[in-house]
Design an enzyme around this catalytic site. Structure first.
Site, PDB file in Angstrom:
ATOM      1  N   GLY A   1      40.235  36.136  34.461  1.00  0.00           N
ATOM      2  CA  GLY A   1      40.984  37.198  35.141  1.00  0.00           C
ATOM      3  C   GLY A   1      41.885  36.664  36.245  1.00  0.00           C
ATOM      4  O   GLY A   1      43.069  36.989  36.317  1.00  0.00           O
ATOM      5  N   ARG A   2      41.335  35.807  37.105  1.00  0.00           N
ATOM      6  CA  ARG A   2      42.122  35.330  38.255  1.00  0.00           C
ATOM      7  C   ARG A   2      43.160  34.288  37.854  1.00  0.00           C
ATOM      8  O   ARG A   2      43.922  33.828  38.694  1.00  0.00           O
ATOM      9  CB  ARG A   2      41.188  34.811  39.344  1.00  0.00           C
TER      10      ARG A   2
ATOM     11  N   HIS B   1      49.874  36.517  66.779  1.00  0.00           N
ATOM     12  CA  HIS B   1      49.584  37.520  67.805  1.00  0.00           C
ATOM     13  C   HIS B   1      48.274  38.223  67.517  1.00  0.00           C
ATOM     14  O   HIS B   1      48.001  39.285  68.061  1.00  0.00           O
ATOM     15  CB  HIS B   1      50.743  38.519  67.886  1.00  0.00           C
TER      16      HIS B   1
ATOM     17  N   GLU C   1      37.108  50.876  38.135  1.00  0.00           N
ATOM     18  CA  GLU C   1      38.253  51.284  38.950  1.00  0.00           C
ATOM     19  C   GLU C   1      39.480  51.543  38.078  1.00  0.00           C
ATOM     20  O   GLU C   1      40.191  52.537  38.243  1.00  0.00           O
ATOM     21  CB  GLU C   1      38.599  50.193  39.980  1.00  0.00           C
TER      22      GLU C   1
ATOM     23  N   LYS D   1      41.247  42.923  31.391  1.00  0.00           N
ATOM     24  CA  LYS D   1      40.771  41.995  30.365  1.00  0.00           C
ATOM     25  C   LYS D   1      39.643  42.639  29.553  1.00  0.00           C
ATOM     26  O   LYS D   1      39.645  42.622  28.332  1.00  0.00           O
ATOM     27  CB  LYS D   1      40.291  40.706  31.038  1.00  0.00           C
TER      28      LYS D   1
ATOM     29  N   GLU E   1      36.200  33.406  44.174  1.00  0.00           N
ATOM     30  CA  GLU E   1      35.530  33.787  42.932  1.00  0.00           C
ATOM     31  C   GLU E   1      35.319  32.552  42.042  1.00  0.00           C
ATOM     32  O   GLU E   1      34.409  32.524  41.216  1.00  0.00           O
ATOM     33  CB  GLU E   1      36.341  34.863  42.187  1.00  0.00           C
TER      34      GLU E   1
ATOM     35  N   LYS F   1      28.009  45.887  40.704  1.00  0.00           N
ATOM     36  CA  LYS F   1      28.540  46.847  39.723  1.00  0.00           C
ATOM     37  C   LYS F   1      27.394  47.651  39.119  1.00  0.00           C
ATOM     38  O   LYS F   1      27.479  48.861  38.952  1.00  0.00           O
ATOM     39  CB  LYS F   1      29.275  46.119  38.593  1.00  0.00           C
TER      40      LYS F   1
HETATM   41  O1  F6P Z   1      34.746  42.143  39.317  1.00  0.00           O
HETATM   42  C1  F6P Z   1      35.333  40.918  39.122  1.00  0.00           C
HETATM   43  C2  F6P Z   1      36.236  40.889  37.933  1.00  0.00           C
HETATM   44  O2  F6P Z   1      35.512  40.704  36.778  1.00  0.00           O
HETATM   45  C3  F6P Z   1      37.289  39.812  38.105  1.00  0.00           C
HETATM   46  O3  F6P Z   1      36.859  38.568  37.736  1.00  0.00           O
HETATM   47  C4  F6P Z   1      38.402  40.351  37.285  1.00  0.00           C
HETATM   48  O4  F6P Z   1      39.600  39.730  37.601  1.00  0.00           O
HETATM   49  C5  F6P Z   1      38.357  41.806  37.669  1.00  0.00           C
HETATM   50  O5  F6P Z   1      36.985  42.085  37.800  1.00  0.00           O
HETATM   51  C6  F6P Z   1      39.012  42.763  36.721  1.00  0.00           C
HETATM   52  O6  F6P Z   1      38.464  42.668  35.439  1.00  0.00           O
HETATM   53  P1  F6P Z   1      39.196  43.283  34.182  1.00  0.00           P
HETATM   54  O7  F6P Z   1      40.497  42.592  34.023  1.00  0.00           O
HETATM   55  O8  F6P Z   1      38.260  43.048  33.041  1.00  0.00           O
HETATM   56  O9  F6P Z   1      39.404  44.751  34.442  1.00  0.00           O
END
Ligand code: F6P
Length: 544
Positions: free
Chosen positions: A274-275, A391, A219, A213, A360, A504
């Site tokens: 995002g979620r 288990h 990452e 987003k 979240e 972060k």
């Molecule tokens: O670190 C949390 C977050 O901001 C989430 O809310 C989001 O889904 C995820 O990182 C990834 O964010 P992006 O889609 O901006 O890479």
């Protein structure tokens, strides 16, 4: 830990809240087995069905009065007007001053879309049209790799909400995977994730989708750069990047600046969290991997659940009841955990998806009015597929010193045709909720207490006939709306996530120290605590 207040908040001091505190005391002696013995209609009365989901909530520590008091609490917190506000596009995400319009993405046509949202809906339709075209062109080989070969693999790179939903959905809907193409999901900055994924792939036939987003997520960008280097190591010419990378982002200009061809960037909007974004172009890999019509079916299931949520009376409303049961245990029985156990191997990632969705969204300690709160919010959400989890952690669920409410998710039929497996699977699912409720006494001398199981432990069972795209969409939307219901009761904003920012930020300053190989005293002088400084030293001198 709720913060200590000298005076209780408006919520905890309210009539509805206090009535529930009082009622919980009266329910301390409530016995579920007795309740079933006393009322042969209990299962019928405390269950409902909608959007392909049968919801049995009869194995809960509740009686009709409990539900009445919970509905009173919902009315006091103005749940109905908050639901209307959500769907009408009001700025329910108050800390970011914007609406939360993931529900707009899944309307099947404009008929139910509020008039004020029609122009945005027109944009949504345009992007979906683009998703349809791209997915069909990839599947038919009209869109090909740089060397002219059709794509066989799609690697979706994203994290958090830009990963968990699509990865879970793709795995869950294996029954409708398109032949000739496989989707892979890479999220972790740990390079084992991407290197293990790429090891089995051919660069000439691999398509990447960068899903972010913000298009600033560490990452995702690190993995995107590694993917680009991997591609160029084989295809050699820089123009190959343009043929092998799509991106999905609410910041399309950033994706283009990274090197994705502007026509290959699909947008979505700030008003989709995002979620909550699997329904947007973040689901592009699903359109390819499942076929566009199955992606649409997923949306249609979610849309049906939205309509149910909007229109069913509270007593018949699945997300409202699911949410209020959570409130009952979290706030009046002080439960700090909630387990989710899907009895279907294909849904094994569903608990992880819910972890982000709920934790979240409602793991907050400030209310909508920017005040610290004095009550508990989101419990720890955890789980694992059954029967595996029987288990591992079920011992604690049966005999641990506390009880944890559980959602069992059962899927009646399976495409594999191995009926004996399926019968055993469902027998185990039903046996667990029954055992938790039933308990056991045992007279084996010397083992009486060891074998004692208290029983009276509550659970819901959500049952669907077949794991179709529509049923999965409805299940996901059910939990999205459950989280919304709880946020309304707790008077918190479920659509921001300020809590993830500090970590972060600190990782940036620590990485800078790693890059300059700082020594222990420099780290202390830079303000690091001795623990972090020692850990960093150990890491920096690991090879000495
Ligand atoms: O670190 C949390 C977050 O901001 C989430 O809310 C989001 O889904 C995820 O990182 C990834 O964010 P992006 O889609 O901006 O890479």
């Amino acid at each position: 830990m709720p913060s200590k207040h000298s005076t209780p908040s408006t919520l905890t001091a309210s009539t509805a809240w206090q009535a529930l505190i009082q009622h919980q005391q009266e329910m301390l002696g409530f016995n579920l087995n007795q309740a079933f013995a006393d009322n042969s209609l209990r299962a019928e009365l405390l269950s409902l069905e909608s959007c392909g989901i049968y919801f049995d909530y009869s194995k809960h520590l509740i009686k009709p009065q409990t539900l009445k008091l919970l509905f009173d609490l919902a009315a006091q917190q103005q749940l109905q007007s908050r639901i209307q506000a959500l769907f009408a596009g009001q700025h329910v995400n108050n800390t970011e001053d914007r609406p939360a319009l993931h529900t707009l993405l899944r309307y099947q046509d404009s008929a139910h879309v509020p008039r004020s949202l029609q122009p945005i809906f027109a944009d949504v339709v345009k992007v979906k049209q683009r998703m349809r075209e791209v997915s069909q062109q990839v599947l038919t080989g009209q869109i090909r790799g740089f060397s002219g070969k059709p794509f066989t693999d799609v690697v979706h790179i994203g994290i958090g909400g830009s990963d968990l939903g699509p990865a879970m959905i793709y795995q869950a809907l294996s029954a409708v995977h398109q032949p000739g193409i496989r989707c892979h999901y890479v999220a972790n900055i740990c390079a084992n994730d991407i290197t293990e994924t790429l090891a089995a792939l051919n660069p000439h036939t691999t398509l990447f989708i960068l899903a972010s987003k913000s298009f600033t997520t560490l990452e995702t960008l690190e993995n995107a750069n590694t993917a680009r280097r991997w591609l160029l190591a084989s295809l050699e010419q820089p123009e190959a990047v343009a043929a092998h990378f799509y991106a999905v982002s609410a910041k399309p200009e950033k994706a283009a600046a990274w090197g994705v061809k502007p026509e290959f960037v699909l947008p979505f909007w700030d008003f989709v969290g995002g979620r909550y974004s699997s329904w947007s172009a973040i689901g592009l890999s699903l359109c390819i991997g499942l076929g566009y019509e199955h992606f649409e079916a997923l949306l249609s299931g979610a849309a049906a659940m939205d309509q149910h949520f909007l229109h069913a009376a509270p007593e018949q409303n699945m997300p409202i009841i699911l949410g209020l049961l959570g409130i009952w245990y979290t706030n009046f029985w002080q439960r700090q955990a909630h387990a989710v156990v899907p009895y279907d191997h294909r849904l094994r990632r569903f608990p992880q998806f819910l972890q982000q969705l709920e934790m979240e969204s409602t793991g907050k300690c400030a209310n909508l009015d920017n005040q610290q709160i004095d009550y508990q919010t989101c419990p720890d959400i955890w789980g694992e597929a059954g029967s595996n989890s029987q288990h591992s952690f079920f011992q604690q669920l049966h005999q641990g010193s506390d009880f944890t409410p559980i959602d069992f998710i059962a899927v009646a039929s399976a495409p594999h045709g191995l009926q004996s497996h399926q019968d055993w699977l469902l027998a185990n699912c039903f046996a667990q909720s029954r055992a938790l409720m039933l308990g056991q006494t045992d007279n084996t001398p010397g083992l009486e207490q060891h074998k004692f199981m208290p029983g009276n432990k509550p659970s819901s069972t959500l049952m669907i006939d077949t794991l179709t795209p529509a049923n999965l969409g409805a299940l996901m939307a059910l939990y999205e709306q459950k989280a919304f219901v709880q946020s309304v009761i707790w008077h918190i904003n479920p659509f921001d996530q300020w809590g993830v920012e500090l970590g972060k930020k600190l990782s940036q300053s620590i990485k800078a120290e790693i890059d300059r190989n700082a020594d222990f005293n420099t780290l202390l002088a830079d303000g690091f605590d001795a623990s972090t400084a020692s850990l960093l030293q150990r890491y920096l001198h690991k090879a000495d």
